[in-house]
Design a protein around this motif. Sequence first.
Motif, short mmCIF file in Angstrom:
data_model
loop_
_atom_site.label_atom_id
_atom_site.label_comp_id
_atom_site.label_asym_id
_atom_site.label_seq_id
_atom_site.Cartn_x
_atom_site.Cartn_y
_atom_site.Cartn_z
N UNK A 72 0.74 -1.30 0.15
CA UNK A 72 -0.12 -0.13 -0.13
C UNK A 72 0.86 1.36 -0.03
N UNK A 73 2.10 1.04 -0.01
CA UNK A 73 3.06 2.48 0.27
C UNK A 73 3.71 2.54 -1.17
N UNK A 74 3.25 1.66 -2.15
CA UNK A 74 3.98 1.57 -3.61
C UNK A 74 3.54 3.03 -4.11
N UNK A 75 4.47 4.04 -4.15
CA UNK A 75 4.34 5.42 -4.77
C UNK A 75 3.96 5.17 -6.16
N UNK A 76 4.72 4.65 -6.90
CA UNK A 76 4.35 4.25 -8.29
C UNK A 76 3.07 3.86 -8.66
N UNK A 77 2.73 2.82 -8.04
CA UNK A 77 1.54 2.15 -8.31
C UNK A 77 0.27 3.37 -7.96
N UNK A 78 0.58 3.93 -7.06
CA UNK A 78 -0.66 5.09 -6.38
C UNK A 78 -0.64 5.99 -7.22
N UNK A 79 0.48 6.53 -7.84
CA UNK A 79 0.51 7.53 -8.88
C UNK A 79 -0.12 7.30 -10.29
N UNK A 80 0.19 6.05 -10.77
CA UNK A 80 -0.53 5.68 -11.82
C UNK A 80 -2.09 5.36 -11.69
N UNK A 81 -2.61 4.94 -10.81
CA UNK A 81 -3.92 4.64 -10.24
C UNK A 81 -4.53 5.99 -10.24
N UNK A 82 -4.09 7.05 -9.45
CA UNK A 82 -4.52 8.48 -9.56
C UNK A 82 -4.77 9.03 -10.92
N UNK A 83 -3.69 8.83 -11.62
CA UNK A 83 -3.71 9.48 -13.31
C UNK A 83 -4.70 8.82 -14.00
N UNK A 84 -5.06 7.50 -13.75
CA UNK A 84 -6.00 6.94 -14.56
C UNK A 84 -7.27 7.16 -14.08
N UNK A 85 -7.47 7.33 -12.81
CA UNK A 85 -8.91 7.33 -12.28
C UNK A 85 -9.42 8.95 -12.84
N UNK A 86 -8.36 9.95 -12.68
CA UNK A 86 -8.74 11.18 -13.56
C UNK A 86 -9.41 11.29 -14.98
N UNK A 87 -8.79 10.36 -15.48
CA UNK A 87 -8.78 10.20 -17.14
C UNK A 87 -9.60 9.16 -17.56
N UNK A 88 -9.96 7.95 -16.85
CA UNK A 88 -10.97 7.06 -16.94
C UNK A 88 -12.17 7.35 -16.74
N UNK A 89 -13.26 7.35 -17.71
CA UNK A 89 -14.67 7.71 -17.55
C UNK A 89 -15.41 6.32 -17.11
N UNK A 90 -14.61 5.27 -17.38
CA UNK A 90 -15.38 3.91 -17.04
C UNK A 90 -15.04 3.26 -15.71
N UNK A 91 -14.16 3.88 -15.16
CA UNK A 91 -13.95 3.29 -13.51
C UNK A 91 -12.59 2.77 -13.41
N UNK A 92 -12.07 2.94 -12.21
CA UNK A 92 -10.65 2.55 -12.01
C UNK A 92 -11.05 1.89 -10.34
N UNK A 93 -10.53 0.60 -10.36
CA UNK A 93 -10.51 0.10 -9.20
C UNK A 93 -9.29 -0.57 -8.58
N UNK A 94 -9.09 -0.18 -7.34
CA UNK A 94 -7.55 -0.57 -6.56
C UNK A 94 -7.81 -1.33 -5.48
N UNK A 95 -7.34 -2.77 -5.67
CA UNK A 95 -7.47 -3.77 -4.67
C UNK A 95 -6.29 -4.00 -3.74
N UNK A 96 -6.33 -3.67 -2.48
CA UNK A 96 -5.03 -3.66 -1.75
C UNK A 96 -5.02 -4.93 -1.06
N UNK A 97 -4.05 -5.87 -1.32
CA UNK A 97 -3.90 -7.34 -0.81
C UNK A 97 -3.73 -7.24 0.65
N UNK A 98 -2.70 -6.40 1.24
CA UNK A 98 -2.44 -6.39 2.48
C UNK A 98 -2.94 -4.88 3.16
N UNK A 99 -3.60 -4.85 4.02
CA UNK A 99 -3.89 -3.71 4.74
C UNK A 99 -2.85 -3.04 5.39
N UNK A 100 -2.61 -1.81 5.14
CA UNK A 100 -1.58 -1.24 6.14
C UNK A 100 -1.96 -0.30 6.95
#
Length: 93
Positions: free
Chosen positions: A11-39
């Motif tokens: 959950x501290x993977x900065x690159x993953x979070x950055x990509x997810x944030x960018x895609x969620x801004x631009x994707x009209x169909x939805x972005x889902x992030x599933x975290x395997x281990x809760x931090x």
Amino acid sequence: MKPILHIVKNCNDAQAIRVIENQSRDNAYGVTAVFVQEGGSSLPLIPNARVCVLRGDDADKDSLPKAASRNIEMIDYNDLLNLIFSVESIAVW
């Protein structure tokens, strides 16, 4: 176009979070992030994205109220499989 799914182990993977944030801004169909281990409280809340935590065992039941209070959805393995087969693309971090 179908939604995009990100499965994130750290959950501290900065690159993953950055990509997810960018895609969620631009994707009209939805972005889902599933975290395997809760931090704990360090799970990121990503605007315009559905944020989920994979509930793997009985120990995770203690996290349910904390996650629900932060609008983080708890899912199980069956829910994850349903997500996998309902999206256009999957990224695993």
